[in-house]
Design a protein around this motif. Structure first.
Motif, PDB file in Angstrom:
ATOM      1  N   ASP A  92       0.821  -1.205   0.000  1.00  0.00           N
ATOM      2  CA  ASP A  92       0.000   0.000   0.000  1.00  0.00           C
ATOM      3  C   ASP A  92       0.862   1.265   0.000  1.00  0.00           C
ATOM      4  N   ALA A  93       1.987   1.225   0.727  1.00  0.00           N
ATOM      5  CA  ALA A  93       2.756   2.453   0.978  1.00  0.00           C
ATOM      6  C   ALA A  93       3.729   2.797  -0.149  1.00  0.00           C
ATOM      7  N   PHE A  94       4.400   1.794  -0.700  1.00  0.00           N
ATOM      8  CA  PHE A  94       5.473   2.084  -1.660  1.00  0.00           C
ATOM      9  C   PHE A  94       4.931   2.219  -3.073  1.00  0.00           C
ATOM     10  N   LEU A 120      13.901  -0.287   6.282  1.00  0.00           N
ATOM     11  CA  LEU A 120      12.601   0.020   5.671  1.00  0.00           C
ATOM     12  C   LEU A 120      11.723   0.716   6.687  1.00  0.00           C
ATOM     13  N   ILE A 121      10.920   1.639   6.213  1.00  0.00           N
ATOM     14  CA  ILE A 121       9.856   2.207   7.049  1.00  0.00           C
ATOM     15  C   ILE A 121       8.691   2.514   6.117  1.00  0.00           C
ATOM     16  N   ALA A 122       7.498   2.194   6.551  1.00  0.00           N
ATOM     17  CA  ALA A 122       6.332   2.423   5.698  1.00  0.00           C
ATOM     18  C   ALA A 122       5.089   2.614   6.554  1.00  0.00           C
ATOM     19  N   VAL A 123       4.207   3.467   6.048  1.00  0.00           N
ATOM     20  CA  VAL A 123       2.922   3.737   6.707  1.00  0.00           C
ATOM     21  C   VAL A 123       1.847   3.721   5.627  1.00  0.00           C
ATOM     22  N   ARG A 124       0.734   3.090   5.915  1.00  0.00           N
ATOM     23  CA  ARG A 124      -0.379   3.058   4.948  1.00  0.00           C
ATOM     24  C   ARG A 124      -0.747   4.469   4.522  1.00  0.00           C
ATOM     25  N   ALA A 154      -3.173   6.529   6.448  1.00  0.00           N
ATOM     26  CA  ALA A 154      -2.756   6.935   7.797  1.00  0.00           C
ATOM     27  C   ALA A 154      -1.527   7.832   7.767  1.00  0.00           C
ATOM     28  N   SER A 155      -1.093   8.258   6.585  1.00  0.00           N
ATOM     29  CA  SER A 155       0.140   9.048   6.533  1.00  0.00           C
ATOM     30  C   SER A 155      -0.118  10.474   7.027  1.00  0.00           C
ATOM     31  N   GLY A 156       0.947  11.133   7.435  1.00  0.00           N
ATOM     32  CA  GLY A 156       0.846  12.516   7.906  1.00  0.00           C
ATOM     33  C   GLY A 156       0.281  12.658   9.308  1.00  0.00           C
ATOM     34  N   GLN A 157       0.169  11.536  10.036  1.00  0.00           N
ATOM     35  CA  GLN A 157      -0.372  11.590  11.408  1.00  0.00           C
ATOM     36  C   GLN A 157       0.721  11.392  12.454  1.00  0.00           C
ATOM     37  N   GLY A 158       1.960  11.356  12.000  1.00  0.00           N
ATOM     38  CA  GLY A 158       3.061  11.200  12.950  1.00  0.00           C
ATOM     39  C   GLY A 158       3.471   9.761  13.213  1.00  0.00           C
ATOM     40  N   ILE A 159       2.864   8.806  12.519  1.00  0.00           N
ATOM     41  CA  ILE A 159       3.192   7.393  12.786  1.00  0.00           C
ATOM     42  C   ILE A 159       4.628   7.091  12.354  1.00  0.00           C
ATOM     43  N   GLY A 160       5.023   7.604  11.185  1.00  0.00           N
ATOM     44  CA  GLY A 160       6.402   7.412  10.736  1.00  0.00           C
ATOM     45  C   GLY A 160       7.397   7.964  11.756  1.00  0.00           C
ATOM     46  N   GLY A 161       7.088   9.135  12.281  1.00  0.00           N
ATOM     47  CA  GLY A 161       7.959   9.751  13.290  1.00  0.00           C
ATOM     48  C   GLY A 161       8.050   8.899  14.557  1.00  0.00           C
ATOM     49  N   GLN A 162       6.913   8.328  14.956  1.00  0.00           N
ATOM     50  CA  GLN A 162       6.935   7.476  16.157  1.00  0.00           C
ATOM     51  C   GLN A 162       7.721   6.198  15.907  1.00  0.00           C
ATOM     52  N   GLY A 198      14.948  12.300  -3.599  1.00  0.00           N
ATOM     53  CA  GLY A 198      13.642  12.779  -4.051  1.00  0.00           C
ATOM     54  C   GLY A 198      12.486  12.177  -3.268  1.00  0.00           C
ATOM     55  N   ASN A 199      12.746  11.135  -2.459  1.00  0.00           N
ATOM     56  CA  ASN A 199      11.681  10.568  -1.635  1.00  0.00           C
ATOM     57  C   ASN A 199      11.320  11.593  -0.551  1.00  0.00           C
ATOM     58  N   PRO A 200      10.019  11.912  -0.375  1.00  0.00           N
ATOM     59  CA  PRO A 200       9.636  12.877   0.662  1.00  0.00           C
ATOM     60  C   PRO A 200      10.088  12.449   2.058  1.00  0.00           C
ATOM     61  N   ALA A 201      10.408  11.153   2.218  1.00  0.00           N
ATOM     62  CA  ALA A 201      10.879  10.685   3.527  1.00  0.00           C
ATOM     63  C   ALA A 201      12.170  11.375   3.941  1.00  0.00           C
ATOM     64  N   VAL A 202      12.926  11.931   2.980  1.00  0.00           N
ATOM     65  CA  VAL A 202      14.177  12.628   3.339  1.00  0.00           C
ATOM     66  C   VAL A 202      13.877  13.726   4.364  1.00  0.00           C
ATOM     67  N   SER A 203      12.755  14.462   4.179  1.00  0.00           N
ATOM     68  CA  SER A 203      12.472  15.539   5.146  1.00  0.00           C
ATOM     69  C   SER A 203      12.065  14.975   6.505  1.00  0.00           C
ATOM     70  N   LEU A 204      11.434  13.802   6.494  1.00  0.00           N
ATOM     71  CA  LEU A 204      11.118  13.158   7.779  1.00  0.00           C
ATOM     72  C   LEU A 204      12.415  12.796   8.510  1.00  0.00           C
ATOM     73  N   TYR A 205      13.373  12.220   7.784  1.00  0.00           N
ATOM     74  CA  TYR A 205      14.648  11.843   8.405  1.00  0.00           C
ATOM     75  C   TYR A 205      15.406  13.079   8.891  1.00  0.00           C
TER      76      TYR A 205
HETATM   77  C1  LIG Z   1       7.852   7.994   4.714  1.00  0.00           C
HETATM   78  C2  LIG Z   1       6.628   7.545   5.505  1.00  0.00           C
HETATM   79  C3  LIG Z   1       6.968   6.288   6.308  1.00  0.00           C
HETATM   80  C4  LIG Z   1       6.231   8.667   6.478  1.00  0.00           C
HETATM   81  O1  LIG Z   1       5.206   8.190   7.314  1.00  0.00           O
HETATM   82  P1  LIG Z   1       4.175   9.223   8.003  1.00  0.00           P
HETATM   83  O2  LIG Z   1       3.452   8.478   9.052  1.00  0.00           O
HETATM   84  O3  LIG Z   1       3.376   9.898   6.973  1.00  0.00           O
HETATM   85  O4  LIG Z   1       5.204  10.251   8.650  1.00  0.00           O
HETATM   86  P2  LIG Z   1       4.865  11.373   9.725  1.00  0.00           P
HETATM   87  O5  LIG Z   1       3.407  11.685   9.717  1.00  0.00           O
HETATM   88  O6  LIG Z   1       5.488  10.991  11.007  1.00  0.00           O
HETATM   89  O7  LIG Z   1       5.729  12.563   9.165  1.00  0.00           O
HETATM   90  C5  LIG Z   1       5.352  13.166   7.965  1.00  0.00           C
HETATM   91  C6  LIG Z   1       6.532  14.027   7.580  1.00  0.00           C
HETATM   92  O8  LIG Z   1       7.373  13.273   6.712  1.00  0.00           O
HETATM   93  C7  LIG Z   1       7.577  13.974   5.503  1.00  0.00           C
HETATM   94  N1  LIG Z   1       6.866  13.196   4.503  1.00  0.00           N
HETATM   95  C8  LIG Z   1       6.935  11.859   4.437  1.00  0.00           C
HETATM   96  N2  LIG Z   1       6.242  11.404   3.388  1.00  0.00           N
HETATM   97  C9  LIG Z   1       5.701  12.466   2.770  1.00  0.00           C
HETATM   98  C10 LIG Z   1       4.894  12.631   1.617  1.00  0.00           C
HETATM   99  N3  LIG Z   1       4.501  11.583   0.864  1.00  0.00           N
HETATM  100  N4  LIG Z   1       4.524  13.866   1.269  1.00  0.00           N
HETATM  101  C11 LIG Z   1       4.931  14.900   2.003  1.00  0.00           C
HETATM  102  N5  LIG Z   1       5.690  14.808   3.106  1.00  0.00           N
HETATM  103  C12 LIG Z   1       6.084  13.599   3.491  1.00  0.00           C
HETATM  104  C13 LIG Z   1       7.137  15.363   5.764  1.00  0.00           C
HETATM  105  O9  LIG Z   1       8.271  16.044   6.256  1.00  0.00           O
HETATM  106  C14 LIG Z   1       6.122  15.241   6.863  1.00  0.00           C
HETATM  107  O10 LIG Z   1       6.223  16.297   7.756  1.00  0.00           O
HETATM  108  P3  LIG Z   1       4.942  17.237   8.042  1.00  0.00           P
HETATM  109  O11 LIG Z   1       3.863  16.323   8.523  1.00  0.00           O
HETATM  110  O12 LIG Z   1       5.448  18.185   9.059  1.00  0.00           O
HETATM  111  O13 LIG Z   1       4.641  17.854   6.705  1.00  0.00           O
HETATM  112  C15 LIG Z   1       5.419   7.254   4.577  1.00  0.00           C
HETATM  113  O14 LIG Z   1       5.168   8.428   3.792  1.00  0.00           O
HETATM  114  C16 LIG Z   1       5.629   6.090   3.631  1.00  0.00           C
HETATM  115  O15 LIG Z   1       5.289   4.955   3.949  1.00  0.00           O
HETATM  116  N6  LIG Z   1       6.177   6.341   2.425  1.00  0.00           N
HETATM  117  C17 LIG Z   1       6.346   5.286   1.416  1.00  0.00           C
HETATM  118  C18 LIG Z   1       7.436   4.314   1.818  1.00  0.00           C
HETATM  119  C19 LIG Z   1       8.785   4.987   1.827  1.00  0.00           C
HETATM  120  O16 LIG Z   1       9.162   5.635   0.877  1.00  0.00           O
HETATM  121  N7  LIG Z   1       9.557   4.780   2.937  1.00  0.00           N
HETATM  122  C20 LIG Z   1      10.869   5.413   3.093  1.00  0.00           C
HETATM  123  C21 LIG Z   1      11.962   4.630   2.467  1.00  0.00           C
HETATM  124  S1  LIG Z   1      12.200   3.029   3.229  1.00  0.00           S
END
Ligand SMILES: CC(C)(COP(=O)(O)OP(=O)(O)OC[C@H]1O[C@@H](n2cnc3c(N)ncnc32)[C@H](O)[C@@H]1OP(=O)(O)O)[C@@H](O)C(=O)NCCC(=O)NCCS
Length: 158
Positions: free
Chosen positions: A28-30, A80-84, A87-95, A119-126
């Motif tokens: 679902d996520a990738f 690997l890290i992934a969130v459905r 449910a994205s944007g709710q802080g689950i990835g951060g947790q 280019g993966n938006p996850a870069v800003s999360l990291y």
């Molecule tokens: C990366 C991922 C795990 C983030 O999970 P999440 O639960 O949405 O993350 P959070 O809610 O904790 O944080 C979201 C932050 O991450 C960034 N971000 C991650 N994915 C994003 C997206 N698709 N679009 C925009 N911002 C994104 C933003 O900085 C965002 O911050 P903000 O909420 O202040 O704007 C999720 O988007 C995902 O599963 N992506 C596909 C799989 C992937 O590429 N994994 C990383 C490589 S292994």
């Protein structure tokens, strides 16, 4: 009574029994265009290895996200890290990142690293979780149509 609100998020360590749910979240996520997702065989193969941790995030029993990581000596890698999507944007990835850091720190890690497609938006999360870009691997990911994408390596000391 656990004391937890019924809709609160739990993050627990998982194993082979969680693989069906993990693969459903992965699918679902990738975005398949980028070739970042792992196969079930890759996941099943790494899970039993020493130092490997699967974290599964659940709400009301439903798996919404996971991370897979491994430690060797004082180094831990987020594989690997992934969130459905729903449910994205709710802080689950951060947790999930916070638990990755916490559990590997407790096991003796001081140096964290990961690879992510440029280019993966996850870069800003990291970056928000104190990872810094340390290098680039040219043409590292191969997408479904054969297109190649660079990987960034990111590090964090703890
Ligand atoms: C990366 C991922 C795990 C983030 O999970 P999440 O639960 O949405 O993350 P959070 O809610 O904790 O944080 C979201 C932050 O991450 C960034 N971000 C991650 N994915 C994003 C997206 N698709 N679009 C925009 N911002 C994104 C933003 O900085 C965002 O911050 P903000 O909420 O202040 O704007 C999720 O988007 C995902 O599963 N992506 C596909 C799989 C992937 O590429 N994994 C990383 C490589 S292994």
């Amino acid at each position: 009574m656990s004391g937890l609100a019924p809709d609160s998020l739990t993050i627990q360590r998982g194993g082979g029994a969680d693989l069906d749910e993990v693969m459903a979240v992965m699918a679902d996520a990738f975005d398949p265009r980028f070739g970042e997702a792992w196969t079930r065989a890759q996941c099943a193969g790494i899970l039993p290895l020493p130092g490997v941790i699967l974290h599964v995030a659940r709400r009301r029993g439903e798996a919404l996200g996971f991370s897979l990581s491994r430690r060797a000596m004082d180094e831990a890698e987020l594989l690997l890290i992934a969130v459905r999507r729903q449910a994205s944007g709710q802080g689950i990835g951060g947790q999930l990142i916070a638990r990755f850091v916490e559990d590997h720190r407790a096991a003796g890690a001081h140096h964290l690293h990961l690879e992510v497609r440029d280019g993966n938006p996850a870069v800003s999360l990291y970056t928000a979780h104190d990872f810094e870009i340390a290098g680039r691997r040219s043409r590292y990911y191969r997408g479904t149509d054969g297109e190649l994408f660079d990987a960034l390596t990111m590090v964090r000391m703890i």
